[in-house]
Design a protein around this motif. Structure first.
Motif, short mmCIF file in Angstrom:
data_model
loop_
_atom_site.label_atom_id
_atom_site.label_comp_id
_atom_site.label_asym_id
_atom_site.label_seq_id
_atom_site.Cartn_x
_atom_site.Cartn_y
_atom_site.Cartn_z
N ALA A 114 0.83 -1.20 0.00
CA ALA A 114 0.00 0.00 0.00
C ALA A 114 0.87 1.25 0.00
O ALA A 114 0.58 2.21 -0.72
CB ALA A 114 -0.94 0.00 1.20
N CYS A 170 2.40 1.61 -3.48
CA CYS A 170 1.39 2.09 -4.42
C CYS A 170 1.16 3.59 -4.23
O CYS A 170 1.13 4.36 -5.18
CB CYS A 170 0.07 1.35 -4.23
N SER A 191 -8.10 5.24 -2.28
CA SER A 191 -8.05 4.25 -1.22
C SER A 191 -6.70 3.55 -1.24
O SER A 191 -5.99 3.59 -2.24
CB SER A 191 -9.17 3.23 -1.40
N CYS A 219 -3.73 0.94 -1.70
CA CYS A 219 -3.47 -0.06 -2.73
C CYS A 219 -3.59 -1.45 -2.13
O CYS A 219 -3.00 -1.73 -1.10
CB CYS A 219 -2.09 0.16 -3.31
N PRO A 220 -4.32 -2.33 -2.76
CA PRO A 220 -4.53 -3.66 -2.21
C PRO A 220 -3.50 -4.71 -2.65
O PRO A 220 -3.69 -5.89 -2.42
CB PRO A 220 -5.91 -4.02 -2.75
N GLU A 274 -0.42 -7.24 -2.98
CA GLU A 274 0.47 -8.04 -2.15
C GLU A 274 1.62 -8.48 -3.04
O GLU A 274 1.39 -9.05 -4.11
CB GLU A 274 -0.25 -9.27 -1.60
N GLU A 334 -3.82 -9.18 -6.08
CA GLU A 334 -4.89 -8.46 -5.40
C GLU A 334 -5.94 -9.50 -5.05
O GLU A 334 -6.50 -10.15 -5.94
CB GLU A 334 -5.52 -7.38 -6.28
N GLN A 335 -6.17 -9.67 -3.78
CA GLN A 335 -7.15 -10.66 -3.28
C GLN A 335 -6.95 -12.02 -3.94
O GLN A 335 -7.90 -12.67 -4.38
CB GLN A 335 -8.56 -10.15 -3.48
N TRP A 369 -0.77 0.04 -11.20
CA TRP A 369 -0.03 -1.01 -10.52
C TRP A 369 1.34 -1.25 -11.13
O TRP A 369 2.24 -1.75 -10.46
CB TRP A 369 -0.85 -2.28 -10.46
#
Length: 181
Positions: free
Chosen positions: A15, A18, A29, A31-32, A34, A84-85, A120
């Motif tokens: 995060a 990002c 928001s 950054c998600p 990983e 991401e997720q 990204w």
């Protein structure tokens, strides 16, 4: 703590990387992403398959590059996979000095088509630069940039160091990030 590669875990979160790579107007928001770094031997077969498929989809199919992607250098590279997720959303490899080039190099930088426009790539490259500096302090870093992306890479401090050349049917130029950058 240390990673399986024997280096300290990221001192900055995905995060933070990002956020650092974008202006305030570009993100609302955290950054998600990983980030996962692995040597070739540490890649499980499912991850290896996914990243090789991504490279093939983008470089060989979408960009219609006619070149041998599996060039024998993956085995000595450090591989950065961004998620991401749980979904693959970016990849690059970091080659040590003397493996492909005299300098360390970042390459095979790729974001899936459906993930583009989310900035990204900037976070991925920022993480690649961070680890390159950590592993090869003071050493210059070279990339083989598609000519259409020269300005993008200049934004990271890379400078063109060679004349244009063809790689896989696309114009490229070598760029260097000096050791003091």
């Amino acid at each position: 703590s240390t990673s399986p590669l024997g280096h300290e875990q990221n001192s900055r979160s995905a995060a933070e990387l990002c956020a650092a790579s974008m202006t305030m107007s570009e993100h609302a928001s955290p950054c998600p992403l990983e980030f996962r770094w692995s040597s070739f031997d540490e890649l499980d077969v499912h991850t290896l398959y996914a990243l090789l498929r991504l490279r093939s989809e983008v470089f060989l199919i979408e960009q219609e590059c006619n070149y041998l992607d599996l060039d024998g250098h993956d085995q000595v590279a450090l591989h950065l996979v961004a998620y991401e997720q749980g979904a693959l959303c970016g990849y690059l490899r970091l080659l040590p000095p003397g493996s492909r080039l005299k300098e360390a190099s970042l390459g095979r930088i790729v974001i899936p088509r459906e993930q583009r426009g989310r900035h990204w790539g900037r976070a991925l490259i920022a993480e690649g630069l961070r680890v390159a500096r950590q592993h090869y302090p003071g050493a210059p870093l070279r990339i083989s940039a598609q000519s259409r992306l020269l300005d993008y890479y200049r934004g990271f401090g890379f400078e063109v160091v060679d004349a244009p050349y063809d790689e896989g049917g696309l114009p490229h130029q070598d760029m260097m990030l000096k050791s003091d950058t």
